[in-house]
Design a protein around this motif. Structure first.
Motif, PDB file in Angstrom:
ATOM      1  N   VAL A 165       0.835  -1.203   0.000  1.00 56.27           N
ATOM      2  CA  VAL A 165       0.000   0.000   0.000  1.00 56.27           C
ATOM      3  C   VAL A 165       0.869   1.252   0.000  1.00 56.27           C
ATOM      4  CG1 VAL A 165      -1.653   1.337   1.362  1.00 56.27           C
ATOM      5  CG2 VAL A 165      -1.986  -1.119   1.066  1.00 56.27           C
ATOM      6  N   ALA A 166       1.912   1.275   0.838  1.00 53.08           N
ATOM      7  CA  ALA A 166       2.762   2.461   0.954  1.00 53.08           C
ATOM      8  C   ALA A 166       3.506   2.759  -0.342  1.00 53.08           C
ATOM      9  CB  ALA A 166       3.752   2.279   2.098  1.00 53.08           C
ATOM     10  N   THR A 167       3.881   1.733  -1.088  1.00 54.08           N
ATOM     11  CA  THR A 167       4.591   1.933  -2.358  1.00 54.08           C
ATOM     12  C   THR A 167       3.644   2.157  -3.524  1.00 54.08           C
ATOM     13  OG1 THR A 167       4.677  -0.469  -2.664  1.00 54.08           O
ATOM     14  CG2 THR A 167       6.585   0.583  -1.615  1.00 54.08           C
ATOM     15  N   ALA A 168       2.333   2.180  -3.256  1.00 57.50           N
ATOM     16  CA  ALA A 168       1.306   2.439  -4.285  1.00 57.50           C
ATOM     17  C   ALA A 168       1.294   1.385  -5.383  1.00 57.50           C
ATOM     18  CB  ALA A 168       1.484   3.838  -4.887  1.00 57.50           C
ATOM     19  N   ASN A 169       1.676   0.168  -5.030  1.00 57.80           N
ATOM     20  CA  ASN A 169       1.629  -0.929  -5.997  1.00 57.80           C
ATOM     21  C   ASN A 169       0.296  -1.674  -5.967  1.00 57.80           C
ATOM     22  OD1 ASN A 169       4.258  -1.395  -7.502  1.00 57.80           O
ATOM     23  ND2 ASN A 169       5.015  -1.093  -5.420  1.00 57.80           N
ATOM     24  N   HIS A 170      -0.466  -1.528  -4.874  1.00 59.50           N
ATOM     25  CA  HIS A 170      -1.729  -2.245  -4.746  1.00 59.50           C
ATOM     26  C   HIS A 170      -2.727  -1.445  -3.911  1.00 59.50           C
ATOM     27  CE1 HIS A 170      -0.626  -6.127  -6.533  1.00 59.50           C
ATOM     28  NE2 HIS A 170       0.547  -5.986  -5.943  1.00 59.50           N
ATOM     29  N   PHE A 171      -4.004  -1.700  -4.174  1.00 55.78           N
ATOM     30  CA  PHE A 171      -5.073  -1.310  -3.256  1.00 55.78           C
ATOM     31  C   PHE A 171      -5.169  -2.393  -2.179  1.00 55.78           C
ATOM     32  CE2 PHE A 171      -6.311   0.442  -7.386  1.00 55.78           C
ATOM     33  CZ  PHE A 171      -6.544   1.773  -7.062  1.00 55.78           C
ATOM     34  N   TRP A 172      -5.766  -2.051  -1.065  1.00 57.22           N
ATOM     35  CA  TRP A 172      -5.925  -3.088  -0.038  1.00 57.22           C
ATOM     36  C   TRP A 172      -6.934  -4.139  -0.487  1.00 57.22           C
ATOM     37  CZ3 TRP A 172     -10.683  -4.076   2.045  1.00 57.22           C
ATOM     38  CH2 TRP A 172     -11.641  -3.064   2.013  1.00 57.22           C
ATOM     39  N   LEU A 173      -7.817  -3.789  -1.419  1.00 59.97           N
ATOM     40  CA  LEU A 173      -8.749  -4.787  -1.952  1.00 59.97           C
ATOM     41  C   LEU A 173      -8.017  -5.825  -2.810  1.00 59.97           C
ATOM     42  CD1 LEU A 173     -11.967  -2.743  -2.832  1.00 59.97           C
ATOM     43  CD2 LEU A 173     -11.727  -4.579  -1.134  1.00 59.97           C
ATOM     44  N   ASP A 174      -6.875  -5.454  -3.368  1.00 61.42           N
ATOM     45  CA  ASP A 174      -6.062  -6.455  -4.075  1.00 61.42           C
ATOM     46  C   ASP A 174      -5.602  -7.538  -3.111  1.00 61.42           C
ATOM     47  OD1 ASP A 174      -6.348  -4.756  -6.218  1.00 61.42           O
ATOM     48  OD2 ASP A 174      -4.344  -3.894  -6.039  1.00 61.42           O
ATOM     49  N   ALA A 175      -5.341  -7.125  -1.865  1.00 58.90           N
ATOM     50  CA  ALA A 175      -4.943  -8.089  -0.842  1.00 58.90           C
ATOM     51  C   ALA A 175      -6.078  -9.058  -0.539  1.00 58.90           C
ATOM     52  CB  ALA A 175      -4.512  -7.363   0.433  1.00 58.90           C
ATOM     53  N   VAL A 176      -7.298  -8.549  -0.545  1.00 58.17           N
ATOM     54  CA  VAL A 176      -8.454  -9.429  -0.337  1.00 58.17           C
ATOM     55  C   VAL A 176      -8.525 -10.459  -1.462  1.00 58.17           C
ATOM     56  CG1 VAL A 176     -10.967  -9.519  -0.181  1.00 58.17           C
ATOM     57  CG2 VAL A 176      -9.715  -7.647   0.927  1.00 58.17           C
ATOM     58  N   GLY A 177      -8.264 -10.007  -2.691  1.00 61.27           N
ATOM     59  CA  GLY A 177      -8.232 -10.945  -3.813  1.00 61.27           C
ATOM     60  C   GLY A 177      -7.172 -12.019  -3.628  1.00 61.27           C
ATOM     61  N   GLY A 178      -6.015 -11.630  -3.097  1.00 57.11           N
ATOM     62  CA  GLY A 178      -4.961 -12.605  -2.837  1.00 57.11           C
ATOM     63  C   GLY A 178      -5.364 -13.628  -1.794  1.00 57.11           C
ATOM     64  N   LEU A 179      -6.101 -13.184  -0.762  1.00 55.59           N
ATOM     65  CA  LEU A 179      -6.572 -14.106   0.274  1.00 55.59           C
ATOM     66  C   LEU A 179      -7.598 -15.094  -0.286  1.00 55.59           C
ATOM     67  CD1 LEU A 179      -6.953 -11.708   3.339  1.00 55.59           C
ATOM     68  CD2 LEU A 179      -5.136 -13.375   2.914  1.00 55.59           C
ATOM     69  N   ILE A 180      -8.446 -14.615  -1.196  1.00 57.00           N
ATOM     70  CA  ILE A 180      -9.437 -15.505  -1.810  1.00 57.00           C
ATOM     71  C   ILE A 180      -8.726 -16.594  -2.629  1.00 57.00           C
ATOM     72  CG2 ILE A 180     -11.295 -15.629  -3.516  1.00 57.00           C
ATOM     73  CD1 ILE A 180     -12.167 -12.836  -2.578  1.00 57.00           C
ATOM     74  N   CYS A 181      -7.709 -16.194  -3.371  1.00 58.64           N
ATOM     75  CA  CYS A 181      -6.938 -17.181  -4.139  1.00 58.64           C
ATOM     76  C   CYS A 181      -6.263 -18.179  -3.213  1.00 58.64           C
ATOM     77  CB  CYS A 181      -5.898 -16.473  -5.003  1.00 58.64           C
ATOM     78  SG  CYS A 181      -6.578 -15.491  -6.350  1.00 58.64           S
ATOM     79  N   LEU A 182      -5.743 -17.699  -2.091  1.00 58.57           N
ATOM     80  CA  LEU A 182      -5.088 -18.597  -1.134  1.00 58.57           C
ATOM     81  C   LEU A 182      -6.086 -19.579  -0.532  1.00 58.57           C
ATOM     82  CD1 LEU A 182      -2.451 -19.307   0.363  1.00 58.57           C
ATOM     83  CD2 LEU A 182      -3.120 -17.665   2.123  1.00 58.57           C
ATOM     84  N   ALA A 183      -7.283 -19.106  -0.232  1.00 59.14           N
ATOM     85  CA  ALA A 183      -8.319 -20.011   0.288  1.00 59.14           C
ATOM     86  C   ALA A 183      -8.641 -21.095  -0.732  1.00 59.14           C
ATOM     87  CB  ALA A 183      -9.575 -19.214   0.632  1.00 59.14           C
ATOM     88  N   PHE A 184      -8.646 -20.731  -2.010  1.00 60.08           N
ATOM     89  CA  PHE A 184      -8.853 -21.728  -3.063  1.00 60.08           C
ATOM     90  C   PHE A 184      -7.719 -22.754  -3.051  1.00 60.08           C
ATOM     91  CE2 PHE A 184      -7.772 -23.131  -7.376  1.00 60.08           C
ATOM     92  CZ  PHE A 184      -8.955 -23.753  -7.754  1.00 60.08           C
ATOM     93  N   GLY A 185      -6.481 -22.286  -2.885  1.00 60.97           N
ATOM     94  CA  GLY A 185      -5.346 -23.207  -2.854  1.00 60.97           C
ATOM     95  C   GLY A 185      -5.436 -24.198  -1.711  1.00 60.97           C
ATOM     96  N   TYR A 186      -5.818 -23.729  -0.522  1.00 62.58           N
ATOM     97  CA  TYR A 186      -5.960 -24.645   0.615  1.00 62.58           C
ATOM     98  C   TYR A 186      -7.105 -25.635   0.384  1.00 62.58           C
ATOM     99  CZ  TYR A 186      -2.560 -22.466   3.716  1.00 62.58           C
ATOM    100  OH  TYR A 186      -1.395 -22.030   4.297  1.00 62.58           O
ATOM    101  N   THR A 187      -8.162 -25.185  -0.277  1.00 64.52           N
ATOM    102  CA  THR A 187      -9.283 -26.079  -0.567  1.00 64.52           C
ATOM    103  C   THR A 187      -8.859 -27.198  -1.502  1.00 64.52           C
ATOM    104  OG1 THR A 187     -10.868 -24.265  -0.272  1.00 64.52           O
ATOM    105  CG2 THR A 187     -11.629 -26.207  -1.479  1.00 64.52           C
TER     106      THR A 187
END
Length: 321
Positions: free
Chosen positions: A233-255
């Motif tokens: 976020v501080a480096t302006a490379n992502h929105f915090w909602l992008d992080a939510v997208g990453g967590l959703i993908c990770l949940a898929f991986g664990y599934t």
């Protein structure tokens, strides 16, 4: 058809049952789903080829600049509507501390790979029974992220035209991002959703927290993804909602790993027993069946009379005084 019979050395017939039909497909599937000891050369090759393929596909996604900027504007308005549009203020605040933002630039560029590979090596050496399942989580997470890059092109905040976000790599002239400066042509500029910096860092943090024994190491495991969120976020490379997208993908991986192995990776046995050598029987290396026939032959010989008709000599047993 009757059962096949085999005549032994004693002249008796033993029934040999017909072989049970081997369900090859099911047996192969069972073997694939059973954790086994990883092989170093295969893992190095697999990781290298997988990352090369990931980079190739990610960068092959068309850079739909207009749509990516529209999506970024929509996402930014959504965050304002939610009252959680904090990225711009964090970006400006941290950018005012030169040593801190420069450190974050290098953090963003390097630890993403270093920590992930270090955790994989640690799993390989210390938790071989859990390695394949945990690696599957990472691979499935990354694979589904590629679909997100294709279906939802998104510009990072630093590329938005109607905001005051600062591209900290350009401003401070640091080598800190494949998506900024001289390296920007080597990476897809509009693949910000989902954030694999978050997906990989949370995977690393959870793995460390679940399997490490030292308390302070487990705490560092939890702090790592939290620090990564601040950095992206501080480096302006992502929105915090992008992080939510990453967590959703990770949940898929664990599934995926849970369905494949029947358990979460961290609950699997730590080690995998070495495979037994086929054809090994009793002492002398004889297969079990042959050993049985040999013993039966010796036993029958010991009961046969001698040539002069006398009964066979019985072995004497020594008694302790």
């Amino acid at each position: 058809m009757g059962d096949t019979t085999v005549t032994t050395l004693e002249g008796r017939e033993a029934a040999v049952l017909p072989p049970v039909a081997d369900e090859t497909g099911r047996g192969l599937l069972r073997r694939l789903r059973t954790p086994r000891r990883p092989r170093l050369w295969f893992e190095i090759l697999l990781i290298a080829v997988s990352y090369w393929t990931y980079s190739l596909i990610r960068n092959a996604v068309p850079e739909q600049k207009a749509e990516a900027l529209r999506n970024a504007d929509w996402l930014w308005k959504l965050e304002h509507h939610l009252g959680l549009a904090v990225e711009e203020s964090i970006n400006h605040t941290v950018n005012g501390v030169t040593w801190l933002i420069v450190g974050m630039n290098y953090y963003y560029a390097t630890l993403h790979f270093i920590i992930t590979l270090a955790v994989l090596v640690w799993l390989y050496r210390s938790h071989p029974g859990r390695y394949a399942a945990t690696r599957l989580v990472l691979f499935a997470t990354t694979g589904v992220a590629l679909i997100g890059y294709y279906l939802y092109p998104l510009a990072p905040p630093r590329l938005m035209t109607n905001t005051t976000f600062i591209d900290t790599v350009l401003v401070h002239d640091t080598w800190g991002s494949m998506a900024s400066g001289d390296l920007k042509n080597m990476s897809n500029q509009y693949a910000a959703m989902p954030s694999m910096h978050i997906g990989w860092s949370v995977w690393s943090g959870l793995t460390i927290f679940a399997l490490a024994r030292t308390p302070w190491v487990r705490i560092l495991g939890l702090l790592y993804p939290a620090a990564t969120l601040v950095v992206i976020v501080a480096t302006a490379n992502h929105f915090w909602l992008d992080a939510v997208g990453g967590l959703i993908c990770l949940a898929f991986g664990y599934t995926v790993a849970r369905l494949w192995y029947g358990a979460l990776p961290y609950s699997l046995p730590r080690t995998v027993p070495k495979p037994r050598t086929a054809g090994r029987g009793r002492a002398g290396g004889c297969p079990p069946a042959a050993a049985g026939v040999k013993e039966q032959h010796i036993s029958s010989d010991s009961n046969r009379p001698t040539e002069d008709g006398h009964p066979p000599a019985r072995p004497r047993t020594r008694t302790k005084p």
